[in-house]
Motif scaffolding. Structure first.
Motif, mmCIF file in Angstrom:
data_model
loop_
_atom_site.group_PDB
_atom_site.id
_atom_site.type_symbol
_atom_site.label_atom_id
_atom_site.label_comp_id
_atom_site.label_asym_id
_atom_site.label_seq_id
_atom_site.Cartn_x
_atom_site.Cartn_y
_atom_site.Cartn_z
ATOM 1 N N PRO A 58 5.214 91.337 40.647
ATOM 2 C CA PRO A 58 6.313 91.348 41.614
ATOM 3 C C PRO A 58 7.650 90.982 40.967
ATOM 4 N N ARG A 60 13.466 88.442 44.360
ATOM 5 C CA ARG A 60 14.339 89.072 45.350
ATOM 6 C C ARG A 60 15.795 88.650 45.158
ATOM 7 N N GLU A 65 7.221 89.301 51.874
ATOM 8 C CA GLU A 65 8.407 89.936 51.310
ATOM 9 C C GLU A 65 8.175 91.430 51.070
ATOM 10 N N SER A 66 7.023 91.776 50.533
ATOM 11 C CA SER A 66 6.770 93.183 50.219
ATOM 12 C C SER A 66 6.564 93.985 51.498
ATOM 13 N N GLN A 67 6.003 93.348 52.527
ATOM 14 C CA GLN A 67 5.847 94.035 53.809
ATOM 15 C C GLN A 67 7.203 94.321 54.433
#
Ligand SMILES: [Zn+2]
Length: 66
Positions: free
Chosen positions: A2, A5, A37-39
């Motif tokens: 990942p 952000r 976060e990825s969702q």
């Protein structure tokens, strides 16, 4: 792996702390946070894709009126 952000750097997994750590700005993420976060990013991509489609539909309509 990942990405951070905040700064976009590749995150490093700290096995001892069980956290993802950003080597660039020092932020830490739990696996759960990264999942959320990825969702969220995925949903935003869907939304922006929808916007683009609506815009091109409008453009087609506008061009066909001429
Ligand atoms: Zn960072």
């Amino acid at each position: 792996m990942p990405y951070c952000r905040e700064c976009g750097a590749k995150l490093v997994y700290d096995r001892n702390a069980k956290l993802y750590v950003c080597p660039s700005c020092g932020l830490t993420y739990t696996a759960q946070e990264l999942l959320v976060e990825s969702q969220r990013a995925f949903e935003e991509r869907l939304k922006s894709g929808e916007k683009k489609r609506k815009y091109s539909e409008y453009l087609e309509w506008w061009l066909s009126k001429k």
